[in-house]
Design a protein around this motif. Structure first.
Motif, mmCIF file in Angstrom:
data_model
loop_
_atom_site.group_PDB
_atom_site.id
_atom_site.type_symbol
_atom_site.label_atom_id
_atom_site.label_comp_id
_atom_site.label_asym_id
_atom_site.label_seq_id
_atom_site.Cartn_x
_atom_site.Cartn_y
_atom_site.Cartn_z
ATOM 1 N N UNK A 1 0.833 -1.203 0.000
ATOM 2 C CA UNK A 1 0.000 0.000 0.000
ATOM 3 C C UNK A 1 0.859 1.240 0.000
ATOM 4 N N UNK A 2 0.316 2.291 -0.642
ATOM 5 C CA UNK A 2 0.884 3.629 -0.556
ATOM 6 C C UNK A 2 -0.206 4.520 0.013
ATOM 7 N N UNK A 3 0.094 5.232 1.076
ATOM 8 C CA UNK A 3 -0.902 6.090 1.709
ATOM 9 C C UNK A 3 -0.360 7.508 1.791
ATOM 10 N N UNK A 4 -1.065 8.415 1.105
ATOM 11 C CA UNK A 4 -0.674 9.821 1.107
ATOM 12 C C UNK A 4 -1.346 10.560 2.267
ATOM 13 N N UNK A 5 -0.699 11.629 2.701
ATOM 14 C CA UNK A 5 -1.276 12.507 3.716
ATOM 15 C C UNK A 5 -0.695 13.902 3.549
ATOM 16 N N UNK A 6 -1.345 14.874 4.170
ATOM 17 C CA UNK A 6 -0.816 16.233 4.184
ATOM 18 C C UNK A 6 -1.525 17.212 3.281
ATOM 19 N N UNK A 7 -2.492 16.732 2.495
ATOM 20 C CA UNK A 7 -3.224 17.661 1.642
ATOM 21 C C UNK A 7 -4.145 18.552 2.456
ATOM 22 N N UNK B 1 0.805 9.561 -5.102
ATOM 23 C CA UNK B 1 2.125 8.981 -4.893
ATOM 24 C C UNK B 1 2.277 7.752 -5.783
ATOM 25 N N UNK B 2 3.477 7.548 -6.297
ATOM 26 C CA UNK B 2 3.763 6.412 -7.167
ATOM 27 C C UNK B 2 5.089 5.793 -6.762
ATOM 28 N N UNK B 3 5.118 4.466 -6.749
ATOM 29 C CA UNK B 3 6.361 3.745 -6.478
ATOM 30 C C UNK B 3 6.602 2.779 -7.621
ATOM 31 N N UNK B 4 7.780 2.835 -8.201
ATOM 32 C CA UNK B 4 8.124 1.989 -9.335
ATOM 33 C C UNK B 4 9.317 1.104 -8.981
ATOM 34 N N UNK B 5 9.270 -0.139 -9.445
ATOM 35 C CA UNK B 5 10.364 -1.053 -9.170
ATOM 36 C C UNK B 5 10.444 -1.421 -7.706
ATOM 37 N N UNK B 6 9.346 -1.943 -7.192
ATOM 38 C CA UNK B 6 9.275 -2.274 -5.773
ATOM 39 C C UNK B 6 9.556 -3.761 -5.562
ATOM 40 N N UNK B 7 10.455 -4.053 -4.647
ATOM 41 C CA UNK B 7 10.761 -5.432 -4.261
ATOM 42 C C UNK B 7 10.249 -5.653 -2.851
ATOM 43 N N UNK B 8 9.445 -6.696 -2.691
ATOM 44 C CA UNK B 8 8.894 -6.994 -1.362
ATOM 45 C C UNK B 8 9.205 -8.438 -0.990
ATOM 46 N N UNK B 9 8.839 -8.781 0.205
ATOM 47 C CA UNK B 9 9.075 -10.148 0.683
ATOM 48 C C UNK B 9 8.191 -11.157 -0.035
ATOM 49 N N UNK C 1 7.684 -8.872 -6.609
ATOM 50 C CA UNK C 1 8.062 -7.569 -7.137
ATOM 51 C C UNK C 1 6.870 -6.907 -7.810
ATOM 52 N N UNK C 2 6.874 -5.592 -7.797
ATOM 53 C CA UNK C 2 5.793 -4.802 -8.378
ATOM 54 C C UNK C 2 6.378 -3.760 -9.316
ATOM 55 N N UNK C 3 5.847 -3.731 -10.521
ATOM 56 C CA UNK C 3 6.333 -2.732 -11.459
ATOM 57 C C UNK C 3 5.959 -1.332 -11.045
ATOM 58 N N UNK C 4 4.722 -1.165 -10.599
ATOM 59 C CA UNK C 4 4.223 0.159 -10.276
ATOM 60 C C UNK C 4 3.066 0.047 -9.285
ATOM 61 N N UNK C 5 3.109 0.901 -8.273
ATOM 62 C CA UNK C 5 2.045 0.944 -7.273
ATOM 63 C C UNK C 5 1.620 2.392 -7.086
ATOM 64 N N UNK C 6 0.324 2.608 -6.954
ATOM 65 C CA UNK C 6 -0.220 3.960 -6.800
ATOM 66 C C UNK C 6 -0.932 4.110 -5.463
ATOM 67 N N UNK C 7 -0.861 5.303 -4.921
ATOM 68 C CA UNK C 7 -1.685 5.657 -3.789
ATOM 69 C C UNK C 7 -3.048 6.138 -4.277
ATOM 70 N N UNK C 8 -3.928 6.448 -3.321
ATOM 71 C CA UNK C 8 -5.273 6.856 -3.673
ATOM 72 C C UNK C 8 -5.409 8.352 -3.848
ATOM 73 N N UNK C 9 -4.387 9.092 -3.466
ATOM 74 C CA UNK C 9 -4.398 10.525 -3.706
ATOM 75 C C UNK C 9 -4.793 11.347 -2.492
ATOM 76 N N UNK C 10 -4.312 12.588 -2.497
ATOM 77 C CA UNK C 10 -4.682 13.556 -1.467
ATOM 78 C C UNK C 10 -4.942 14.898 -2.157
#
Length: 121
Positions: free
Chosen positions: A3-9, A95-103, A106-115
């Motif tokens: 997950x990607x979680x944005x905040x601060x908007x 928010x966007x994360x590219x080239x993510x390696x997890x346990x 792997x994920x090419x691209x992950x997006x947050x829901x936006x703020x």
């Protein structure tokens, strides 16, 4: 689950500042590039800024000199410091994360829901 979680908007007057944060979670080992995009009402998705794991940054011409992207690799978090905000900066920021390696894989691209950032004149 990744997950990607944005905040601060929020709502800010023109000339003001905001700091966005985006925290990635879900067994993350590494993330290659993290980025901020935005989409204003009636407009196309726009790349705002990117930052690599090594700290190299790129910015859209429209935000150069006003916005600063940074990341904390230990916290898997990316930030966007926004200064001298203008009404035309009003948008949903993603928010966007590219080239993510997890346990778990792997994920090419992950997006947050936006703020939402709203800049009043």
């Amino acid at each position: 689950q990744v997950r990607l979680v944005e905040s601060g908007g929020g709502l800010v007057q023109a000339g003001g500042s905001l700091r966005l944060s985006c925290a990635a979670s879900g067994g993350i080992i590494s993330i290659n590039v993290m980025a901020w995009y935005r989409q204003a009402p009636g407009k196309q998705h726009e790349l705002v800024a990117t930052i690599t794991g090594g700290g190299s940054t790129r910015y859209a011409d429209s935000v150069k000199g006003r916005f600063a992207i940074s990341r904390d690799n230990a916290k898997n978090t990316v930030y966007l410091e926004m200064n001298s905000l203008k009404p035309e900066d009003t948008a949903v920021y993603y928010c966007n994360a590219a080239g993510m390696v997890t346990t778990t894989g792997t994920y090419g691209e992950v997006w947050g829901r936006g703020t939402l950032v709203t800049v009043s004149s």
